[in-house]
Structures are given as C-alpha cells and as structure tokens.
Scaffold this active site. Structure first.
Site, PDB file in Angstrom:
ATOM      1  N   HIS A 142      49.405  88.735  69.470  1.00 14.87           N
ATOM      2  CA  HIS A 142      47.941  88.742  69.572  1.00 14.87           C
ATOM      3  C   HIS A 142      47.425  90.183  69.656  1.00 14.87           C
ATOM      4  CE1 HIS A 142      43.967  87.526  71.391  1.00 14.87           C
ATOM      5  NE2 HIS A 142      44.111  88.727  71.935  1.00 14.87           N
ATOM      6  N   GLU A 143      48.038  90.994  70.514  1.00 13.82           N
ATOM      7  CA  GLU A 143      47.580  92.372  70.689  1.00 13.82           C
ATOM      8  C   GLU A 143      47.819  93.207  69.434  1.00 13.82           C
ATOM      9  OE1 GLU A 143      45.752  93.351  73.063  1.00 13.82           O
ATOM     10  OE2 GLU A 143      45.949  91.468  74.161  1.00 13.82           O
ATOM     11  N   HIS A 146      45.098  92.826  66.909  1.00 11.49           N
ATOM     12  CA  HIS A 146      43.947  93.706  67.135  1.00 11.49           C
ATOM     13  C   HIS A 146      44.172  95.063  66.470  1.00 11.49           C
ATOM     14  CE1 HIS A 146      41.663  91.165  69.744  1.00 11.49           C
ATOM     15  NE2 HIS A 146      42.523  91.169  70.739  1.00 11.49           N
ATOM     16  N   GLU A 218      38.668  87.860  69.507  1.00  8.59           N
ATOM     17  CA  GLU A 218      39.738  87.221  70.257  1.00  8.59           C
ATOM     18  C   GLU A 218      40.249  85.978  69.529  1.00  8.59           C
ATOM     19  OE1 GLU A 218      41.322  88.425  72.776  1.00  8.59           O
ATOM     20  OE2 GLU A 218      40.003  90.177  72.780  1.00  8.59           O
TER      21      GLU A 218
END
Length: 301
Positions: A142-143, A146, A218
C-alpha cells in the site's frame, strides 16, 4: 506516474492535477494579497515563502521522519522488513526506498519523499509487533503504491499552502511585520488588517482540498497494493487489526500522531470525534468493501 507494475489510476491522476491547479490558484491569490498589502517588503515575502516551500518539498522525507521520531535502519538491523520491501520493489519493478522504523506503539506506516529515488517508507514498532508477515507485506505494498503514483509529492505540495497560511498568520499577529504594514494607506491598510482572516480562509480551503484528495488516494493505494500482491485479504486483515487496536492506544499517543494522519496507512483517532467529518481516510467499511470486490475479481476467497 513512472513505469512500474502498479496498476495506473486515471482517477487519482485527474484528482491530483485538479488539486494541484486549485492549490496553485489559491497560492497565487494569497501571494497577490501579501504583495499588495506589504508592497514595500515584497523581496522579503518572496524570499520567505520561496525558502519555506523549497525546505518543505526538498526535505519532506527528513522532516516527516524527524517529526515521527523515525530512524533509518539497515538490512542488518531489520532483515525481515528489508526483505519484504526488496520483494515488493522487485515485483513492482521500482527503485527501493529508504527504510525506517519509528519507536511508537501506534500501529501505523507512512511513505514520504519528493520522488521514487528520494522516498522513504516507515513503519512503527507497534505495527511490527502486531502484524503477521503477510499482513505487513500488504501494508508495505500500500505504501509503495503511494510512492509509485507520486501522490506523496503532491500531498507535500498541497499541504504547503496550509503551512504557509498558518505561518503568515502568526507572523502578522506577533511580529513587527504587521506593525510596519499599518503605515500603509487606503486599500493596502485594509488588506493588512484582513491578513489573519484571509490566511485562515486559505488554510481552511487548502485543508478541505487535501482531505478530498487524501481519501481517494488511500482507496487507490489499497487497490494498487492488493492487485500487486494478489492478496487483498491480507491487506483487509491488516486494516481490521490496526483499526481495532487503535482503541487500546493511550489518548496522549494518538493526539501526538493525529497531525500526520494524512500520510498514515490508517488514521490515528481517539474514538468518535468531529474530525471524522473531515477525515483524511475513507471509512474502514468502504476500504474493506473495495478489497472484497478485488478478491472477487481475482477469484480469491
């Protein structure tokens, strides 16, 4: 977006461009007001605001790491964490970011940095203690999403105007900068008196714009991370576990972490509060529903 194996998101790209345009427009208007009100001090204004922007954008990774008490760790210091990041970066075909750990019991993670080559991914000791390896990999994916989509750099730029407006308000109220401007006559004098109110308005508008972008980014990172690993259930499990554990974290620690919510994997909130109306994250239910839909797309249980 640089070429990686993370799924592109045109919706995120469109929202980032729109937010950048609107934030930039606010910045130009705000600077115009300052230059009219303090026309005799315009070199100082340009130097101050330009220097603040460069410092925030260029050193965003160091500022965020320092604020969270994070420290970079080597593969020898955190072999399992580095191994997980190595696997995901190889899978995504992207440069490996620097890896850091923050010593706090708040279970969370964040990514920061102005580019893929200058990025940093940080996890907390509270997160490492609570998650299984597969769940941790889901959070890291997930990070890294980004970083791959460059939305960390956009959020850094978007947050700058709010920081600037707040700083200008304090300068105008507590320094001789405002007193010098009171010598102005006519419309300029009125603008000087209105600077604190204008700064507050700019701050509120920039805050709302960044929150609208943050909630979508997100969801985009959840989707990108789940598709990359092919294990949306691991990310869903991590989300559920972290959200449930937040209620057990001391309120003092949560309040200390709340200013960084826009960059966290999950919001650090102490129970139901007014701030949920302007949350930087979509609801847990919405995130889990999206991950369940991705599981069905992938034919996973």
């Amino acid at each position: 977006m640089a070429h990686t194996r993370y799924a592109p998101d045109r919706g995120l790209t469109g929202r980032m461009v729109t937010t950048m345009f609107l934030i930039g427009l606010l910045y130009v208007l705000f600077m115009g007001v300052l230059l009219v009100a303090f026309r005799d001090s315009w070199p100082l204004i340009l130097l101050f605001t330009g220097g603040l922007f460069v410092a925030q954008f260029w050193f965003s990774d160091r500022i965020a790491a320092y604020s969270m008490g994070a420290h970079e760790v080597s593969p020898q210091q955190a072999p399992e964490l580095h191994a997980a990041v190595d696997r995901l970066c190889a899978l995504a075909d992207m440069p490996k970011p620097r890896v850091a750990i923050a010593d706090t019991d708040v279970p969370n993670a964040f990514a920061t940095g102005r580019s893929q080559e200058k990025s940093l991914v940080c996890v907390t000791t509270g997160l490492l203690r609570r998650l299984e390896p597969e769940e941790l990999e889901g959070v890291l994916s997930h990070e890294l999403s980004h970083v791959a989509h460059r939305d960390v750099a956009v959020m850094t730029f978007a947050a700058f105007l709010g920081v600037l407006a707040g700083t200008i308000t304090r300068v105008a109220l507590w320094s001789g900068f405002l007193r010098g401007g009171r010598n102005s006559q006519g419309p300029a004098a009125l603008l000087v008196l209105l600077i604190p109110l204008i700064s507050m308005l700019v701050y509120v508008l920039s805050f709302l714009l960044t929150r609208l972008l943050s909630r979508y980014r997100e969801l985009s990172a959840d989707r990108g991370g789940a598709l990359l690993t092919g294990k949306p259930s691991a990310l869903a499990s991590a989300l559920t576990k972290i959200s449930g554990q937040m209620a057990r974290i001391p309120t003092r620690d949560l309040r200390r972490a709340e200013p960084y919510n826009a960059f966290f994997f999950a919001p650090a909130l102490s129970g139901q509060s007014f701030s949920r109306l302007f949350s930087s994250h979509p609801t847990l239910e919405r995130r889990l529903a999206q991950l369940a839909a991705i599981s069905r797309e992938l034919g996973r249980p």
